[in-house]
Design a protein around this motif. Structure first.
Motif, PDB file in Angstrom:
ATOM      1  N   GLY A 147       0.793  -1.221   0.000  1.00  0.00           N
ATOM      2  CA  GLY A 147       0.000   0.000   0.000  1.00  0.00           C
ATOM      3  C   GLY A 147       0.822   1.266   0.000  1.00  0.00           C
ATOM      4  O   GLY A 147       0.268   2.370  -0.026  1.00  0.00           O
ATOM      5  N   CYS A 148       2.138   1.124   0.005  1.00  0.00           N
ATOM      6  CA  CYS A 148       3.016   2.303  -0.031  1.00  0.00           C
ATOM      7  C   CYS A 148       2.779   3.098  -1.314  1.00  0.00           C
ATOM      8  O   CYS A 148       2.582   2.528  -2.390  1.00  0.00           O
ATOM      9  N   ILE A 149       2.775   4.418  -1.197  1.00  0.00           N
ATOM     10  CA  ILE A 149       2.641   5.300  -2.357  1.00  0.00           C
ATOM     11  C   ILE A 149       3.995   5.929  -2.645  1.00  0.00           C
ATOM     12  O   ILE A 149       4.642   6.483  -1.759  1.00  0.00           O
ATOM     13  N   ILE A 150       4.423   5.812  -3.899  1.00  0.00           N
ATOM     14  CA  ILE A 150       5.700   6.366  -4.328  1.00  0.00           C
ATOM     15  C   ILE A 150       5.437   7.495  -5.317  1.00  0.00           C
ATOM     16  O   ILE A 150       4.595   7.368  -6.217  1.00  0.00           O
ATOM     17  N   SER A 151       6.143   8.598  -5.155  1.00  0.00           N
ATOM     18  CA  SER A 151       6.034   9.717  -6.086  1.00  0.00           C
ATOM     19  C   SER A 151       7.439  10.260  -6.330  1.00  0.00           C
ATOM     20  O   SER A 151       8.398   9.874  -5.667  1.00  0.00           O
ATOM     21  N   ASP A 152       7.554  11.140  -7.308  1.00  0.00           N
ATOM     22  CA  ASP A 152       8.844  11.754  -7.615  1.00  0.00           C
ATOM     23  C   ASP A 152       8.654  13.256  -7.745  1.00  0.00           C
ATOM     24  O   ASP A 152       7.536  13.762  -7.595  1.00  0.00           O
ATOM     25  N   VAL A 153       9.736  13.965  -8.028  1.00  0.00           N
ATOM     26  CA  VAL A 153       9.640  15.420  -8.200  1.00  0.00           C
ATOM     27  C   VAL A 153      10.280  15.848  -9.512  1.00  0.00           C
ATOM     28  O   VAL A 153      10.638  17.016  -9.690  1.00  0.00           O
ATOM     29  N   GLY A 154      10.421  14.917 -10.456  1.00  0.00           N
ATOM     30  CA  GLY A 154      11.104  15.207 -11.716  1.00  0.00           C
ATOM     31  C   GLY A 154      10.313  16.115 -12.632  1.00  0.00           C
ATOM     32  O   GLY A 154       9.079  16.140 -12.607  1.00  0.00           O
ATOM     33  N   SER A 155      11.026  16.842 -13.498  1.00  0.00           N
ATOM     34  CA  SER A 155      10.370  17.793 -14.396  1.00  0.00           C
ATOM     35  C   SER A 155       9.958  17.170 -15.715  1.00  0.00           C
ATOM     36  O   SER A 155       9.460  17.867 -16.604  1.00  0.00           O
ATOM     37  N   THR A 156      10.157  15.864 -15.897  1.00  0.00           N
ATOM     38  CA  THR A 156       9.562  15.132 -17.016  1.00  0.00           C
ATOM     39  C   THR A 156       8.740  14.002 -16.428  1.00  0.00           C
ATOM     40  O   THR A 156       9.050  13.501 -15.340  1.00  0.00           O
ATOM     41  N   LYS A 157       7.704  13.582 -17.141  1.00  0.00           N
ATOM     42  CA  LYS A 157       6.801  12.625 -16.534  1.00  0.00           C
ATOM     43  C   LYS A 157       6.510  11.386 -17.391  1.00  0.00           C
ATOM     44  O   LYS A 157       6.330  10.313 -16.832  1.00  0.00           O
ATOM     45  N   GLY A 158       6.421  11.514 -18.693  1.00  0.00           N
ATOM     46  CA  GLY A 158       6.001  10.391 -19.519  1.00  0.00           C
ATOM     47  C   GLY A 158       6.853   9.156 -19.315  1.00  0.00           C
ATOM     48  O   GLY A 158       6.338   8.068 -18.979  1.00  0.00           O
ATOM     49  N   GLU A 159       8.152   9.268 -19.520  1.00  0.00           N
ATOM     50  CA  GLU A 159       9.063   8.132 -19.387  1.00  0.00           C
ATOM     51  C   GLU A 159       9.085   7.608 -17.958  1.00  0.00           C
ATOM     52  O   GLU A 159       9.069   6.391 -17.721  1.00  0.00           O
ATOM     53  N   ILE A 160       9.084   8.511 -16.983  1.00  0.00           N
ATOM     54  CA  ILE A 160       9.136   8.114 -15.575  1.00  0.00           C
ATOM     55  C   ILE A 160       7.873   7.366 -15.172  1.00  0.00           C
ATOM     56  O   ILE A 160       7.927   6.344 -14.478  1.00  0.00           O
ATOM     57  N   VAL A 179       4.585  -5.055  -7.372  1.00  0.00           N
ATOM     58  CA  VAL A 179       5.045  -5.404  -6.018  1.00  0.00           C
ATOM     59  C   VAL A 179       4.124  -4.814  -4.956  1.00  0.00           C
ATOM     60  O   VAL A 179       4.514  -4.642  -3.797  1.00  0.00           O
ATOM     61  N   GLY A 180       2.888  -4.478  -5.343  1.00  0.00           N
ATOM     62  CA  GLY A 180       1.873  -4.068  -4.384  1.00  0.00           C
ATOM     63  C   GLY A 180       1.940  -2.646  -3.904  1.00  0.00           C
ATOM     64  O   GLY A 180       1.409  -2.312  -2.837  1.00  0.00           O
ATOM     65  N   VAL A 181       2.603  -1.762  -4.679  1.00  0.00           N
ATOM     66  CA  VAL A 181       2.651  -0.347  -4.305  1.00  0.00           C
ATOM     67  C   VAL A 181       2.127   0.494  -5.471  1.00  0.00           C
ATOM     68  O   VAL A 181       1.928  -0.013  -6.574  1.00  0.00           O
ATOM     69  N   THR A 182       1.910   1.763  -5.230  1.00  0.00           N
ATOM     70  CA  THR A 182       1.378   2.666  -6.244  1.00  0.00           C
ATOM     71  C   THR A 182       2.389   3.760  -6.555  1.00  0.00           C
ATOM     72  O   THR A 182       2.937   4.381  -5.632  1.00  0.00           O
ATOM     73  N   PHE A 183       2.619   4.015  -7.846  1.00  0.00           N
ATOM     74  CA  PHE A 183       3.457   5.147  -8.241  1.00  0.00           C
ATOM     75  C   PHE A 183       2.585   6.220  -8.864  1.00  0.00           C
ATOM     76  O   PHE A 183       1.775   5.941  -9.760  1.00  0.00           O
ATOM     77  N   ILE A 184       2.735   7.457  -8.397  1.00  0.00           N
ATOM     78  CA  ILE A 184       2.027   8.608  -8.949  1.00  0.00           C
ATOM     79  C   ILE A 184       3.065   9.688  -9.225  1.00  0.00           C
ATOM     80  O   ILE A 184       3.704  10.190  -8.297  1.00  0.00           O
ATOM     81  N   GLY A 185       3.257  10.020 -10.477  1.00  0.00           N
ATOM     82  CA  GLY A 185       4.258  11.021 -10.832  1.00  0.00           C
ATOM     83  C   GLY A 185       3.924  12.384 -10.252  1.00  0.00           C
ATOM     84  O   GLY A 185       2.754  12.763 -10.141  1.00  0.00           O
ATOM     85  N   GLY A 186       4.964  13.132  -9.891  1.00  0.00           N
ATOM     86  CA  GLY A 186       4.762  14.468  -9.344  1.00  0.00           C
ATOM     87  C   GLY A 186       5.800  15.447  -9.853  1.00  0.00           C
ATOM     88  O   GLY A 186       6.922  15.062 -10.197  1.00  0.00           O
TER      89      GLY A 186
END
Length: 366
Positions: free
Chosen positions: A90-103, A113-120
């Motif tokens: 249930g862990c939520i992972i995000s980033d702070v990068g200035s590009t998003k599509g590839e990430i 692996v049971g976690v969620t990634f949401i770009g930021g």
């Protein structure tokens, strides 16, 4: 009462500021992870983090949220490492990068692996750098873009949005990853290329005659200020967003060709028209002084918590020709229904949106 653990990987200006915001304004324990022991020592000593480590596995253990605040060129590699680690379900992972599509495309692999990634992408910065410059007010009133996919759970979006709204006091905007890359590519990535190209061009001229640099005063320096940005950082950004930037560069060359043709033809009227249009468009840009936000026209919509709801609402409005400024996810009320905040530029768009949504049997609160 401790709410859990937030880990920020990369304790520089952005990562340090994010860690400090969360530490000061929430009850989470904030763990910092960095390859530099000195940065961690500074962060601990200045109260930016509660604890710090150079051991990635130790840092992510039992974390409820992970923020990847490392350079764009390292994010995909870091996510590959995280896929091999026992992350908290249930862990939520995000980033702070200035590009998003590839990430975001790499981030989708984390769902296995049971976690969620949401770009930021927090659109804030400073002329200073390093954890020494960490500022709890850095993100306040700035745009903070989140780029979920159609598969992203609304509950997870609400969890992340609630944390960021409380901690950063930024204005959250939800955007498609590829659309984000085109917008930011046009207003940031392309200008950096143009500025660097112009400085290099004048630099070649100056090799033959030093007066080019001697006479390069205010206007030239203001126009090309961003050419002084970190070369490795901008190498990685352009490589990550290269397809979009190439398309934007093609459009830029067409724009320059319009000027060239008008000048070559001696068409003074067309040259004036090109400059006049640019002047008028420049005057239409919003005043983005820190602490000042234009008040949008808003409504709130109850939606069921199922994957794809954000996209469904946005698509419905788009098909009806309604210009949606942004979508915000309100706090989860721990029910089966979530709330979206829809913002519009004009009262007319708001009125049309309310009618369309009600016709589609959504519950709308104005």
């Amino acid at each position: 009462m401790n709410q859990g653990k937030v880990t920020v990987i990369g304790i520089g200006l952005i990562g340090g500021s994010l860690a400090l915001c969360i530490k000061e304004r929430t009850e989470y324990t904030v763990c910092g992870c960095d390859v530099s022991e000195r940065s961690l020592e500074l962060a601990r000593a200045s109260g930016v983090i509660d604890e710090g480590t150079t051991d990635l596995a130790e840092a992510v253990k039992d974390a409820d949220y992970l923020f990847l605040a490392v350079p764009v060129g390292l994010i995909s590699r870091l996510m590959a490492q995280l896929r091999e680690m026992p992350l908290k379900p249930g862990c939520i992972i995000s980033d702070v990068g200035s590009t998003k599509g590839e990430i975001v495309r790499h981030g989708r692999e984390l769902s296995r692996v049971g976690v969620t990634f949401i770009g930021g992408h927090p659109m804030a910065g400073s002329h200073r750098s390093g954890v020494e410059a960490a500022d709890p007010l850095l993100f306040e009133n700035a745009y903070y873009i989140l780029t979920p996919t159609p598969e992203t759970s609304l509950v997870d979006m609400q969890r992340l949005s609630r944390l960021l709204q409380v901690a950063t006091r930024a204005q959250l905007v939800i955007m498609d990853p590829d659309h984000h890359d085109r917008v930011v590519g046009a207003i940031s990535h392309l200008p950096h290329v143009i500025a660097a190209g112009l400085v290099n061009q004048v630099g070649r001229y100056n090799e033959e005659n030093e007066w080019f640099h001697r006479l390069a005063a205010g206007g030239f320096r203001d126009l090309t200020r961003i050419a002084a940005s970190h070369p490795v950082m901008w190498r990685d950004i352009l490589m990550s967003n290269r397809h979009t930037v190439l398309s934007l560069m093609d459009d830029w060359l067409k724009e320059m060709q319009r000027f060239r043709q008008a000048i070559e033809a001696g068409d003074a009227q067309e040259v004036e028209a090109l400059f006049d249009r640019a002047r008028r468009l420049r005057e239409q840009l919003p005043d983005r002084k820190k602490g000042i936000l234009l008040r949008p026209y808003e409504c709130y919509v109850n939606v069921p918590d199922r994957p794809g709801m954000i996209g469904e609402v946005a698509t419905l409005l788009g098909k009806n020709g309604i210009n949606l400024s942004n979508i915000g996810v309100m706090e989860n009320r721990e029910e089966e229904v979530g709330v979206l905040r829809l913002s519009f530029r004009t009262e007319e768009d708001l009125t049309q949106a309310v009618a369309v949504l009600k016709q589609a049997n959504y519950i709308v609160i104005e």
